[in-house]
Design a protein around this motif. Structure first.
Motif, PDB file in Angstrom:
ATOM      1  N   ASN A 190      27.100 -73.113 101.336  1.00  8.35           N
ATOM      2  CA  ASN A 190      25.962 -72.707 101.327  1.00  8.35           C
ATOM      3  C   ASN A 190      25.464 -71.992 100.214  1.00  8.35           C
ATOM      4  N   THR A 191      26.225 -71.211  99.840  1.00  4.46           N
ATOM      5  CA  THR A 191      25.704 -70.366  98.614  1.00  4.46           C
ATOM      6  C   THR A 191      27.051 -70.337  97.519  1.00  4.46           C
ATOM      7  N   GLY A 192      26.526 -70.096  96.201  1.00  5.67           N
ATOM      8  CA  GLY A 192      27.585 -70.174  95.061  1.00  5.67           C
ATOM      9  C   GLY A 192      27.991 -71.507  94.291  1.00  5.67           C
ATOM     10  N   TRP A 193      26.848 -72.506  94.547  1.00  7.69           N
ATOM     11  CA  TRP A 193      27.009 -73.872  93.971  1.00  7.69           C
ATOM     12  C   TRP A 193      25.982 -73.871  93.036  1.00  7.69           C
ATOM     13  N   TYR A 194      26.181 -74.272  91.589  1.00  2.32           N
ATOM     14  CA  TYR A 194      25.408 -74.324  90.308  1.00  2.32           C
ATOM     15  C   TYR A 194      25.601 -75.784  89.697  1.00  2.32           C
ATOM     16  N   ALA A 195      24.428 -76.321  89.247  1.00  3.25           N
ATOM     17  CA  ALA A 195      24.743 -77.451  88.472  1.00  3.25           C
ATOM     18  C   ALA A 195      25.030 -76.915  86.952  1.00  3.25           C
ATOM     19  N   THR A 196      26.464 -76.690  86.752  1.00 12.79           N
ATOM     20  CA  THR A 196      26.738 -75.796  85.661  1.00 12.79           C
ATOM     21  C   THR A 196      27.246 -77.047  84.444  1.00 12.79           C
ATOM     22  N   ASN A 197      26.764 -76.672  83.376  1.00  9.34           N
ATOM     23  CA  ASN A 197      27.144 -77.639  82.307  1.00  9.34           C
ATOM     24  C   ASN A 197      28.853 -76.970  82.093  1.00  9.34           C
ATOM     25  N   GLY A 322      43.965 -72.364  75.765  1.00 19.10           N
ATOM     26  CA  GLY A 322      43.045 -73.122  76.835  1.00 19.10           C
ATOM     27  C   GLY A 322      42.715 -72.322  78.040  1.00 19.10           C
ATOM     28  N   ILE A 323      41.390 -72.245  78.164  1.00 20.08           N
ATOM     29  CA  ILE A 323      40.957 -71.625  79.605  1.00 20.08           C
ATOM     30  C   ILE A 323      40.067 -72.885  80.573  1.00 20.08           C
ATOM     31  N   PRO A 324      40.131 -72.759  81.593  1.00 17.70           N
ATOM     32  CA  PRO A 324      39.551 -73.985  82.405  1.00 17.70           C
ATOM     33  C   PRO A 324      37.815 -74.142  82.003  1.00 17.70           C
ATOM     34  N   TYR A 325      37.699 -75.380  82.104  1.00 19.54           N
ATOM     35  CA  TYR A 325      36.324 -75.693  82.054  1.00 19.54           C
ATOM     36  C   TYR A 325      35.472 -75.249  83.456  1.00 19.54           C
ATOM     37  N   PRO A 326      34.417 -74.830  83.317  1.00 20.88           N
ATOM     38  CA  PRO A 326      33.838 -74.200  84.410  1.00 20.88           C
ATOM     39  C   PRO A 326      33.409 -75.377  85.380  1.00 20.88           C
ATOM     40  N   THR A 327      33.646 -75.269  86.651  1.00 20.39           N
ATOM     41  CA  THR A 327      33.063 -76.002  87.881  1.00 20.39           C
ATOM     42  C   THR A 327      31.834 -75.657  88.191  1.00 20.39           C
ATOM     43  N   TYR A 328      31.388 -76.356  89.326  1.00 17.78           N
ATOM     44  CA  TYR A 328      30.042 -76.189  90.036  1.00 17.78           C
ATOM     45  C   TYR A 328      30.223 -74.823  90.968  1.00 17.78           C
ATOM     46  N   PHE A 329      31.192 -74.155  91.161  1.00 19.05           N
ATOM     47  CA  PHE A 329      31.528 -73.201  92.245  1.00 19.05           C
ATOM     48  C   PHE A 329      31.721 -71.930  91.537  1.00 19.05           C
ATOM     49  N   HIS A 330      30.804 -70.771  91.926  1.00 19.46           N
ATOM     50  CA  HIS A 330      30.609 -69.728  91.235  1.00 19.46           C
ATOM     51  C   HIS A 330      30.368 -68.673  92.625  1.00 19.46           C
ATOM     52  N   PRO A 331      31.474 -68.388  93.172  1.00 14.17           N
ATOM     53  CA  PRO A 331      31.088 -67.321  94.207  1.00 14.17           C
ATOM     54  C   PRO A 331      31.061 -65.911  93.859  1.00 14.17           C
ATOM     55  N   ALA A 332      30.249 -65.366  94.978  1.00 13.59           N
ATOM     56  CA  ALA A 332      29.981 -63.993  94.700  1.00 13.59           C
ATOM     57  C   ALA A 332      30.684 -62.930  95.489  1.00 13.59           C
ATOM     58  N   LYS A 333      31.462 -63.473  96.420  1.00 18.16           N
ATOM     59  CA  LYS A 333      32.385 -62.467  96.956  1.00 18.16           C
ATOM     60  C   LYS A 333      33.684 -63.192  97.500  1.00 18.16           C
TER      61      LYS A 333
END
Length: 599
Positions: A190-197, A322-333
């Protein structure tokens, strides 16, 4: 007779008076003598002692003038390095909690215990913080350069110009995460998901750094120095339709600015790092021909000393990681991550394998066409085609839903070695299948286990290209018990493969940012200790074999023949250059981006 005695009275009084005067003079002389000795003792023990201490300190200071060491690092005076921390303090740091400098008494004690030879290195104060066990930030301090806004913030103000085909303004919102994703189909939490480029790491990383718990304004105690330059956004503005002068301008300007800073002189920039959310080939132009691709940031002499963190690194160069590409999940806790992991463990997965992507018809070496055919012809394979009409490949919900329903997710090369899809699939608890070691194993050595068989499957490209191996048969041979173990290992990796919300901070879990920063600190710390010990990290270092070094076992100092050598043999072009194919891959990647955004 009495009268005569009476006449003699005044004479007796004079004798008595003379005795008193004599006693007074003796007292005065004694007092003066005592005062003289007090002055003499004061002068000896106080004035002369202080003078001797001052002279001793001056002599000690003169003896500790640093020299240029055998590694050709420019090292200014320790005093100059310390004073530099008070110059141009970062306005970003002023608005965030910053750890103070360790207590002077402690540092003085440490310095006195160091050998005179060790004290000649201006980074000793930084190394000494590691020994302070009462300081939770000992050995972890990061100093952030206060760059002029033209290197970062001004680019965000002109966000519409950051890409020819994408309006990056919405993707730079929410601290670089982009707009929130609605959980309409129940695929996300329900939280922490974004349309990240996928190219937004520049902003995400910089904003995460603002929350780093061990920032310092004193560069002399810093374990590493961060350069918040949006290198990826800078080159993205000018890759198409601009001459090389325009493409190189900001990079040349940045290097000129950095090399004039006192912080640079401590190690000649070898303690500096920056982050760019694009592949390395965008920053490795081979010549000054206008037709050549990209800028030359990573080929600049000064930049070769820095560490550059990119979403795809070069196997043949030593200054990028190399570091990971960003995914859509960015949790706050932490609880958000743990809950997601548990959910991925319990999913029912009806597909044996799946693939999301488009063919590369213009690349005869690509195996994507064969993979797509096998997915179409298999009853246990799932395909999301990305090349026809309104593609579901650009729907995060559709992509994640397919990955969550699959045991194995196929990750062949794209236009370059790597794909964001690999991290999206692992986030979904899907076991990745790689066909080239450059797609993950030699790229993300900070974030992925060295033993790749614990979390992934490797099928060499030639098994598909030449031998036409059946993916269904090969993957079906893996036992259900082994699949369970591998999937659990993938799920355990999730925290280190995602970028937490920059506006918050995970408590106990380490995200991709944390892993990368610690790896940079470890790298700089090893280098400093090697300098003091007068040794190098590897024997007979060969940069063209740089992909091999991170794969060495602990204690190994020299590389030899490797089973993956054929994958990294660089074909020569007509001019004898061996990186031209990589530059062409970068250009094709941009063409693919153009096509994706047009759909």
């Amino acid at each position: 007779m009495r009268r005569r005695l009476g006449v003699s009275g005044p004479s007796e009084k004079m004798d008595k008076g003379s005795g008193k005067n004599q006693q007074n003079r003796l007292c005065l002389l004694a007092s003066l003598s005592a005062f003289f000795w007090i002055l003499l003792l004061y002068f000896h023990f106080v004035v002369l002692a202080n003078s001797n201490v001052t002279q001793s300190n001056q002599l000690k200071s003169n003896l500790i003038k640093p020299e240029v060491n055998r590694h050709s690092l420019t090292q200014p005076l320790m005093k100059k390095a310390t004073e530099s921390s008070t110059v141009n303090e970062s306005t970003q740091l002023q608005s965030n909690p910053v750890h103070p400098e360790p207590p002077p008494a402690h540092l003085k004690k440490d310095t006195e215990s160091a050998s005179p030879q060790t004290e000649t290195y201006p980074f000793i104060r930084a190394l000494k913080t590691i020994e302070n066990k009462t300081d939770p930030c000992g050995g972890k301090y990061i100093y952030v350069h206060d760059l002029p806004p033209r290197y970062n913030e001004d680019m965000l103000k002109e966000c519409k110009s950051l890409s020819l085909w994408t309006n990056m303004c919405k993707f730079t919102s929410n601290a670089g995460l982009g707009p929130p994703l609605e959980n309409v189909e129940g695929v996300f939490s329900n939280t922490g998901w974004y349309a990240t480029n996928q190219f937004a790491v520049d902003v995400i990383f910089n904003n995460r750094m603002k929350q780093y718990e061990c920032l310092t304004r004193d560069s002399s105690i810093a374990a590493a120095i961060f350069v918040p330059f949006y290198a990826g956004f800078d080159i993205a503005r000018y890759l198409w339709g601009h001459n090389i002068s325009t493409r190189d301008a900001a990079s040349l300007d940045l290097v000129d600015w950095l090399t004039k800073r006192p912080e640079w002189g401590i190690m000649g920039g070898k303690d500096h790092f920056l982050v760019a959310g694009r592949i390395t080939w965008d920053f490795r132009r081979l010549s000054d021909e206008e037709s050549d691709w990209g800028n030359k940031l990573l080929f600049l002499p000064a930049a070769k000393n820095m560490s550059m963190l990119v979403v795809e690194s070069s196997p043949w160069n030593a200054n990028d990681f190399g570091i990971p590409y960003p995914t859509y999940f960015h949790p706050a806790k932490d609880a958000d991550v743990i809950s997601w992991q548990e959910r991925m463990r319990n999913l029912e997965r009806k597909w044996l394998f799946s693939f999301a992507g488009a063919p590369r018809a213009d690349n005869p070496k690509s195996i994507r066409g064969q993979i797509i055919d096998q997915c179409r012809n298999s009853k246990v394979g799932k395909l999301l085609e990305c090349d026809f009409g309104e593609s579901k490949c650009h729907s995060p919900s559709s992509i994640m839903q397919m990955f969550q329903s699959s045991l194995f997710c196929l990750q062949p090369q794209g236009d370059s070695y790597t794909r964001r899809s690999a991290f999206d699939s692992m986030l979904a608890g899907c076991i990745p299948v790689f066909f080239h070691p450059g797609s993950a194993y030699t790229q993300y050595t900070w974030h992925l286990p060295k033993n790749y068989s614990t979390y992934s499957v490797f099928i060499p490209e030639d098994d598909i290209r030449k031998r036409n191996i059946s993916l269904e048969e090969r993957l079906s041979e893996i036992s259900l018990e082994q699949v369970k173990i591998m999937r659990e290992n993938v799920i355990r990796l999730i925290p280190s493969l995602i970028y937490a919300d920059p506006r918050s901070k995970l408590e106990t879990l380490k995200d991709s940012f944390d892993v990368a920063v610690q790896a940079v600190i470890d790298k700089v710390t090893r280098l400093r200790r090697n300098i003091i010990d007068g040794r190098t990290e590897y024997d007979n270092f060969v940069e063209e074999n740089s992909w091999k070094y991170a794969l060495l076992d602990e204690g190994q100092r020299e590389v030899g023949a490797h089973e993956w050598d054929p994958f990294f043999s660089k074909p020569k072009d007509a001019n004898g250059e061996s990186n031209s194919s990589s530059a062409e891959a970068a250009k094709n990647s941009w063409k693919n981006e153009q096509r994706d955004q047009a759909q």
